[in-house]
Design an enzyme around this catalytic site. Structure first.
Site, PDB file in Angstrom:
ATOM      1  N   SER A 193      22.704  28.530  41.889  1.00  0.00           N
ATOM      2  CA  SER A 193      22.453  28.691  43.317  1.00  0.00           C
ATOM      3  C   SER A 193      20.949  28.889  43.533  1.00  0.00           C
ATOM      4  CB  SER A 193      23.296  29.844  43.874  1.00  0.00           C
ATOM      5  OG  SER A 193      23.387  29.780  45.273  1.00  0.00           O
TER       6      SER A 193
ATOM      7  N   GLU B 113      31.904  22.772  46.452  1.00  0.00           N
ATOM      8  CA  GLU B 113      30.846  23.751  46.676  1.00  0.00           C
ATOM      9  C   GLU B 113      30.992  24.532  47.982  1.00  0.00           C
ATOM     10  OE1 GLU B 113      28.544  24.880  44.835  1.00  0.00           O
ATOM     11  OE2 GLU B 113      28.047  23.434  43.285  1.00  0.00           O
TER      12      GLU B 113
ATOM     13  N   HIS C   8      31.841  27.193  45.002  1.00  0.00           N
ATOM     14  CA  HIS C   8      30.483  27.635  44.675  1.00  0.00           C
ATOM     15  C   HIS C   8      30.556  28.933  43.871  1.00  0.00           C
ATOM     16  CE1 HIS C   8      26.161  27.707  45.166  1.00  0.00           C
ATOM     17  NE2 HIS C   8      26.211  28.937  45.642  1.00  0.00           N
TER      18      HIS C   8
END
Length: 573
Positions: A218, A343, A461
């Protein structure tokens, strides 16, 4: 990138865990600053293999007083051996981190004197020359800390040295006045300082300074991407891994002084002279600065707030990452990068709407969301042609009017914009520069993450973190008691992905086991990504390669929409 979308990156990187530790058998190791005395930990499947662990080692001077908003300075040497058995304080941030997650944290202490790193290694022999992996945590550049994802399993099973770091966050790490008074990017420069410390000291911990791989997820993957293009990163690492984030994921802030002025107003520093403004901000308490930035972010309000982001400056980022690639100035390093296959599946949209996923989404709501997103990304652009192009690509032709199908297409749209398209574009740019590139998409989510979510959610995610770092082989303690459960399939996938990552750190090829431990599993071949053959690896219980990651969707974001925006800009002229 829209300022509010940075908050969406806070979700996947803030897990606190604890592996079994023992105070017996620790080692004292010399560093350029002084000696450090560590401890030992073990993992369940290798109970007789000690992992020498050193926590809270200062790699830079405390960035306090006149050093606030300045580039990091070398650590102040100390006398004797410091106790390196506990993590140092976390870099200042809001309390939300402790409210979002049910895990047991190591401690709850914030302090600006936070520039420390942690080392886990299977040996402290100087001639071991093991590959080194330096982890950069995520959190939207606003949240998180280094020693929260345990790497003891990767260290034990793959014979690598893992370093984790703290770096300055939010306003303290990324505020800029656009001049010498507060040049910005000091959080990134903290990462550079940590890499320089590793070059000077890691041999004493069994590591090879010529085989350093930086990796992150990230905002950590984004940080890796910026280090790949920054001139300050040259020579400090040989390889890089970006998980769900690259330098193209978060746009450079072109008007940083405006954000600095907003924070100044929040905390009572109203001067328009940047030297006086920064001097005033240096007089404020840590809490005043952090709370002022929190008000700017508007967390939990449902509104898009303002966040501190990368900026242009002469030392760290003299030009836009795309221009640095175009000029052939990106660092020549091997690059492994990729995304998960959902995601924006559930965690992120649920933060925006408590009822997300229950009733689906109407066509009108989808169009409204597209309009708002396009306006945030490309303000002032004529949106109709962009929305029409997007709706053509993101449509379930089998169930065009089904609310659940419409909602699913929206999650693909948002996930591609935030993560997938920037990653694919970065892979192309880096491969064009002549460096080796390996691209992937994760298809497997750990059973502990899948529990409690709708069945249609795939690998969301952050779902790659437990597998990549070896959680299934540790006891992950929950704040309410008990440990996180994992299945045999979780352990199988974790072994494979740790093997790929460690192989890459050793050899620059994720499927080349040369020099790896005898017990490492054999993994399917991972072909190299090239501009003429854009192969990628689908990582799952049975991994396999394919060619072209969502070519139509990627063409929309990386070719069609930029041309439509440019055409709209010309019409405005």
């Amino acid at each position: 990138m829209a300022s509010g979308t940075m908050f969406l990156m806070l979700l996947a990187c803030l897990w606190a865990t604890a592996a079994a530790e023992s105070g017996d058998g620790g080692r004292t190791v010399p560093t350029t600053g002084g000696d450090v005395r560590g401890t030992v930990q073990y993992i369940k499947d290798l109970p007789d293999k000690p992992i020498y662990t050193f926590l809270g080692i200062p790699y830079a001077a405390p960035p306090v007083g006149n050093l606030r908003f300045r580039a990091p300075q070398p650590a102040v040497p100390w006398e004797g051996a410091i106790d390196a058995t506990k993590p140092g304080p976390y870099c200042p941030q809001g309390p939300l981190i402790f409210q979002l997650f049910p895990f047991k944290f190591h401690h709850y202490d914030f302090d600006e004197d936070c520039l420390t790193l942690n080392i886990e290694t299977p040996t402290v022999e100087k001639d071991a020359e093991l590959p080194v992996m330096l982890w950069i945590h995520g959190g939207g550049l606003s949240m998180g800390f280094g020693y929260v994802v345990p790497f003891a399993a990767m260290v034990a099973q793959q014979d690598v040295v893992v370093v984790t770091i703290n770096y300055r966050l939010g306003a303290l790490g990324f505020l800029s006045t656009g001049d010498e008074n507060a040049p910005g990017n000091v959080g990134f420069m903290d990462q550079v300082q940590a890499m320089a410390w590793v070059q000077e000291n890691i041999r004493n911990f069994g590591g090879d300074p010529d085989r350093v791989t930086i990796f992150g997820e990230s905002a950590g993957g984004l940080s890796v991407g910026y280090q790949v293009v920054s001139p300050l990163g040259k020579g400090l690492f040989r390889r890089a891994i970006s998980q769900s984030g690259t330098s193209f994921t978060m746009e450079v802030e072109e008007k940083p002084l405006e954000l600095a002025a907003i924070l100044a107003d929040e905390v009572g520093c109203e001067s328009k002279d940047t030297a006086i403004l920064v001097h005033c901000l240096r007089q404020k308490t840590t809490e005043e600065v952090v709370q002022g930035a929190e008000r700017m972010m508007k967390l939990g309000s449902g509104e898009w707030g303002k966040y501190f982001a990368p900026v242009f400056n002469e030392d760290f980022l003299p030009e836009h990452p795309k221009d640095l690639y175009s000029r052939g100035q990106a660092n020549d390093v091997d690059y492994l990068l990729g995304v998960n296959n959902n995601e924006f599946g559930f965690v992120m949209p649920s933060m925006m709407s408590a009822n997300f996923g229950q009733k689906g989404m109407t066509e009108d709501t989808f169009i409204l969301e597209l309009e708002q997103l396009i306006e945030r990304i490309y303000p002032g652009t004529k949106k109709d042609s962009i929305i029409a192009a997007a709706r053509k690509v993101y449509r379930d032709h089998d169930n065009p009017d089904d609310p659940i199908a419409v909602q699913h297409q929206y999650t693909l749209f948002a996930g591609d914009q935030l993560f997938v398209a920037p990653t694919v574009e970065t892979a192309g740019k880096h491969a064009e520069s002549g460096s080796k590139v390996y691209l992937y998409e994760v298809h497997y989510a750990p059973s502990s993450h899948a529990a409690g979510r709708p069945k249609w959610v795939r690998c969301d995610h952050g779902d790659d973190l437990p597998s990549m770092s070896g959680w299934p082989f540790l006891d992950i303690h929950l704040a309410a008691g008990g440990v996180l459960p994992f299945s045999s399939e979780d352990r199988q996938f974790s072994r494979d992905i740790m093997t790929y990552w460690a192989n890459f750190a050793r050899t620059g090829d994720p499927s080349d086991p040369t020099g790896g431990p005898a017990g490492s599993p054999a993994v399917p071949e991972w072909p190299q990504y090239t501009p003429g053959n854009p192969t990628y690896m689908k990582l799952g219980l049975t991994s396999s390669s394919d060619v072209g990651l969502y070519p139509e969707r990627m063409a929309l974001w990386n070719d069609v929409i930029p041309k439509l925006v440019a055409s709209s800009d010309k019409e405005e002229l």
